[in-house]
Enzyme design. Structure first.
Site, mmCIF file in Angstrom:
data_model
loop_
_atom_site.group_PDB
_atom_site.id
_atom_site.type_symbol
_atom_site.label_atom_id
_atom_site.label_comp_id
_atom_site.label_asym_id
_atom_site.label_seq_id
_atom_site.Cartn_x
_atom_site.Cartn_y
_atom_site.Cartn_z
ATOM 1 N N ASP A 47 14.553 13.316 38.196
ATOM 2 C CA ASP A 47 14.599 13.609 39.635
ATOM 3 C C ASP A 47 14.600 12.272 40.360
ATOM 4 O O ASP A 47 13.652 11.486 40.239
ATOM 5 C CB ASP A 47 13.375 14.450 40.024
ATOM 6 C CG ASP A 47 13.482 14.943 41.458
ATOM 7 O OD1 ASP A 47 14.046 14.217 42.307
ATOM 8 O OD2 ASP A 47 13.012 16.061 41.732
ATOM 9 N N TYR A 136 22.048 14.495 57.006
ATOM 10 C CA TYR A 136 22.779 14.136 55.788
ATOM 11 C C TYR A 136 23.578 12.851 56.006
ATOM 12 O O TYR A 136 23.460 11.893 55.237
ATOM 13 C CB TYR A 136 23.702 15.288 55.377
ATOM 14 C CG TYR A 136 24.748 14.917 54.341
ATOM 15 C CD1 TYR A 136 24.404 14.737 53.000
ATOM 16 C CD2 TYR A 136 26.098 14.753 54.704
ATOM 17 C CE1 TYR A 136 25.370 14.390 52.054
ATOM 18 C CE2 TYR A 136 27.062 14.410 53.771
ATOM 19 C CZ TYR A 136 26.688 14.226 52.447
ATOM 20 O OH TYR A 136 27.655 13.874 51.527
ATOM 21 N N TRP A 161 35.398 15.889 52.272
ATOM 22 C CA TRP A 161 35.766 17.289 52.036
ATOM 23 C C TRP A 161 36.077 17.540 50.541
ATOM 24 O O TRP A 161 37.146 18.064 50.193
ATOM 25 C CB TRP A 161 36.956 17.673 52.901
ATOM 26 C CG TRP A 161 36.692 17.726 54.381
ATOM 27 C CD1 TRP A 161 35.786 17.000 55.097
ATOM 28 C CD2 TRP A 161 37.360 18.565 55.338
ATOM 29 N NE1 TRP A 161 35.849 17.331 56.420
ATOM 30 C CE2 TRP A 161 36.809 18.279 56.616
ATOM 31 C CE3 TRP A 161 38.373 19.501 55.256
ATOM 32 C CZ2 TRP A 161 37.248 18.923 57.770
ATOM 33 C CZ3 TRP A 161 38.818 20.127 56.419
ATOM 34 C CH2 TRP A 161 38.253 19.851 57.655
HETATM 35 N N1 LIG Z 1 30.932 17.463 48.615
HETATM 36 C C1 LIG Z 1 31.576 16.875 49.620
HETATM 37 O O1 LIG Z 1 32.304 17.527 50.386
HETATM 38 C C2 LIG Z 1 31.469 15.389 49.843
HETATM 39 C C3 LIG Z 1 32.161 14.833 50.913
HETATM 40 C C4 LIG Z 1 32.075 13.463 51.122
HETATM 41 C C5 LIG Z 1 31.319 12.679 50.270
HETATM 42 N N2 LIG Z 1 30.632 13.247 49.258
HETATM 43 C C6 LIG Z 1 29.822 12.377 48.414
HETATM 44 O O2 LIG Z 1 30.436 12.300 47.136
HETATM 45 C C7 LIG Z 1 29.447 12.178 46.122
HETATM 46 C C8 LIG Z 1 29.617 13.264 45.088
HETATM 47 O O3 LIG Z 1 29.482 14.520 45.748
HETATM 48 P P1 LIG Z 1 29.658 15.902 44.965
HETATM 49 O O4 LIG Z 1 30.365 16.830 45.876
HETATM 50 O O5 LIG Z 1 30.158 15.664 43.579
HETATM 51 O O6 LIG Z 1 28.128 16.369 44.916
HETATM 52 P P2 LIG Z 1 27.477 17.581 44.107
HETATM 53 O O7 LIG Z 1 28.503 18.390 43.401
HETATM 54 O O8 LIG Z 1 26.518 18.238 45.056
HETATM 55 O O9 LIG Z 1 26.648 16.804 42.992
HETATM 56 C C9 LIG Z 1 25.541 16.034 43.315
HETATM 57 C C10 LIG Z 1 24.639 15.981 42.106
HETATM 58 O O10 LIG Z 1 23.444 15.279 42.496
HETATM 59 C C11 LIG Z 1 22.353 15.952 41.904
HETATM 60 N N3 LIG Z 1 21.105 15.764 42.626
HETATM 61 C C12 LIG Z 1 20.755 16.238 43.853
HETATM 62 N N4 LIG Z 1 19.478 15.917 44.111
HETATM 63 C C13 LIG Z 1 19.010 15.243 43.026
HETATM 64 C C14 LIG Z 1 17.753 14.689 42.696
HETATM 65 N N5 LIG Z 1 16.681 14.760 43.520
HETATM 66 N N6 LIG Z 1 17.626 14.087 41.490
HETATM 67 C C15 LIG Z 1 18.671 14.026 40.631
HETATM 68 N N7 LIG Z 1 19.876 14.542 40.883
HETATM 69 C C16 LIG Z 1 20.039 15.149 42.080
HETATM 70 C C17 LIG Z 1 22.740 17.425 41.953
HETATM 71 O O11 LIG Z 1 21.994 18.148 41.026
HETATM 72 P P3 LIG Z 1 21.485 19.637 41.425
HETATM 73 O O12 LIG Z 1 22.720 20.392 41.780
HETATM 74 O O13 LIG Z 1 20.792 20.101 40.186
HETATM 75 O O14 LIG Z 1 20.556 19.448 42.575
HETATM 76 C C18 LIG Z 1 24.215 17.369 41.621
HETATM 77 O O15 LIG Z 1 24.463 17.477 40.234
HETATM 78 C C19 LIG Z 1 28.114 12.162 46.855
HETATM 79 O O16 LIG Z 1 27.720 10.851 47.115
HETATM 80 C C20 LIG Z 1 28.415 12.867 48.165
HETATM 81 O O17 LIG Z 1 27.507 12.474 49.193
HETATM 82 C C21 LIG Z 1 30.698 14.581 49.019
#
Ligand SMILES: NC(=O)c1ccc[n+]([C@@H]2O[C@H](COP(=O)([O-])OP(=O)(O)OC[C@H]3O[C@@H](n4cnc5c(N)ncnc54)[C@H](OP(=O)(O)O)[C@@H]3O)[C@@H](O)[C@H]2O)c1
Length: 304
Positions: A47, A136, A161
């Site tokens: 975590d 966020y 996105w």
């Molecule tokens: N999704 C979007 O639309 C978007 C847009 C712009 C930028 N981004 C950025 O792109 C990157 C990748 O995003 P993504 O969409 O691949 O995110 P995601 O699918 O939500 O994956 C994030 C991962 O982080 C883990 N996580 C969350 N809290 C945690 C904690 N306390 N300790 C350890 N692990 C933790 C989650 O595990 P759990 O699921 O088990 O909590 C999940 O596996 C991030 O930096 C995000 O901010 C995303």
């Protein structure tokens, strides 16, 4: 030999990946395997709120490359859980970047289009003024700034996105709802660029290759980059294309609504298209148009 200048790939070199089970992390886990020995860390193993354990794990692994795809991405939940968002999105990346500096490792980190207020009408550049509208976005901006200030060799990639065939995202939500309903109501006054996560993972791997020249780290390439697909649309436009391309077009109607008709705890930027000119200029990388990205994602979905 200075490990910073040693270059990749090398099976003796450790790569530490956080967020290994997320949309982006899942694909990165596969692609990074070609560049070294990957230690892939998911939420269950560590975590990230435990900064002491985080620091210890990094030093014990002694990586040459740290990639952080983990984040607290629940944009609305973050509004009532700012402490967790700050720990995961700002403090944990700060610890990772500091450890990277201490170990002479390269640090690759991700951020978001939600650092912008959305008042622009032309794509945002890396140096455009930031002004996040919600918790966020503010926590992600604090993470970017901590990484930049750390003194570590770093790449911070702002993307937007994100969706994939894996996990909780807009594409999967639309396809689930289309199977259940004949009518979807989707906001049409927020403009951005839907980006297939696998394309960001592939661009990341390509950028890592471009960070080394004859084994030497090209420090002049460190910094902040926008990495997203080309073009722009609204959530409504994105939903319509998803429905058409996945064969629901005859039955399911997609109606445009305003943000006011779909209130959420977090305010979102009305416009958050990212200019990716710097990525193209420095690394020669250009992601496809968002519609091509969607077609590719759906083609892969139905062949998996
Ligand atoms: N999704 C979007 O639309 C978007 C847009 C712009 C930028 N981004 C950025 O792109 C990157 C990748 O995003 P993504 O969409 O691949 O995110 P995601 O699918 O939500 O994956 C994030 C991962 O982080 C883990 N996580 C969350 N809290 C945690 C904690 N306390 N300790 C350890 N692990 C933790 C989650 O595990 P759990 O699921 O088990 O909590 C999940 O596996 C991030 O930096 C995000 O901010 C995303």
């Amino acid at each position: 030999m200075n490990r910073r200048t040693a270059g990749l790939p090398d099976s003796n070199r450790n790569i530490l990946l956080f967020g290994a089970n997320g949309q982006l992390g899942t694909r990165l886990n596969t692609l990074l395997a070609a560049k070294g020995t990957v230690r892939a860390i998911g939420h269950a193993e560590l975590d990230l709120r435990d900064l002491t354990k985080l620091r210890a794990l990094i030093h014990e692994t002694n990586p040459a490359l740290i990639v952080n795809a983990a984040a607290y991405t629940a944009v609305d939940a973050a509004e009532s859980d700012a402490a967790t968002a700050q720990l995961v999105n700002a403090e944990a990346p700060r610890v990772m970047a500091e450890a990277a500096r201490e170990l002479d490792a390269l640090f690759m980190h991700y951020s978001t289009d939600y650092v912008f207020a959305g008042t622009a009408r032309a794509p945002y550049a890396e140096e455009s003024p930031v002004s996040p509208l919600g918790v966020y976005g503010a926590s992600k901006l604090a993470g970017e700034q901590a990484v930049t200030a750390s003194g570590a060799a770093h790449l911070v990639l702002r993307t937007a996105w994100l969706y994939s065939n894996h996990g909780k995202n807009f594409l999967n939500t639309m396809l689930r709802l289309a199977a259940e309903r004949d009518e979807l109501r989707v906001v049409s006054d927020q403009t951005g660029c839907p980006t297939y996560a696998d394309l960001v993972a592939a661009a990341s791997a390509q950028m890592l290759d471009g960070m080394y020249d004859d084994g030497n780290l090209r420090t002049e390439r460190c910094g902040l980059y926008h990495v997203a697909c080309q073009g722009e649309t609204t959530w409504w436009g994105f939903a319509r294309r998803i429905i058409e391309l996945s064969g629901y077009g005859e039955r399911v109607r997609v109606l445009p609504i305003s943000t006011l008709e779909y209130p959420t705890p977090a305010k979102r930027p009305a416009y958050s298209v990212l200019s990716t000119a710097k990525l193209e200029r420095v690394f020669g990388i250009r992601l496809p148009d968002w519609e091509d990205g969607l077609k590719r994602c759906l083609a892969e979905r139905y062949t998996q």
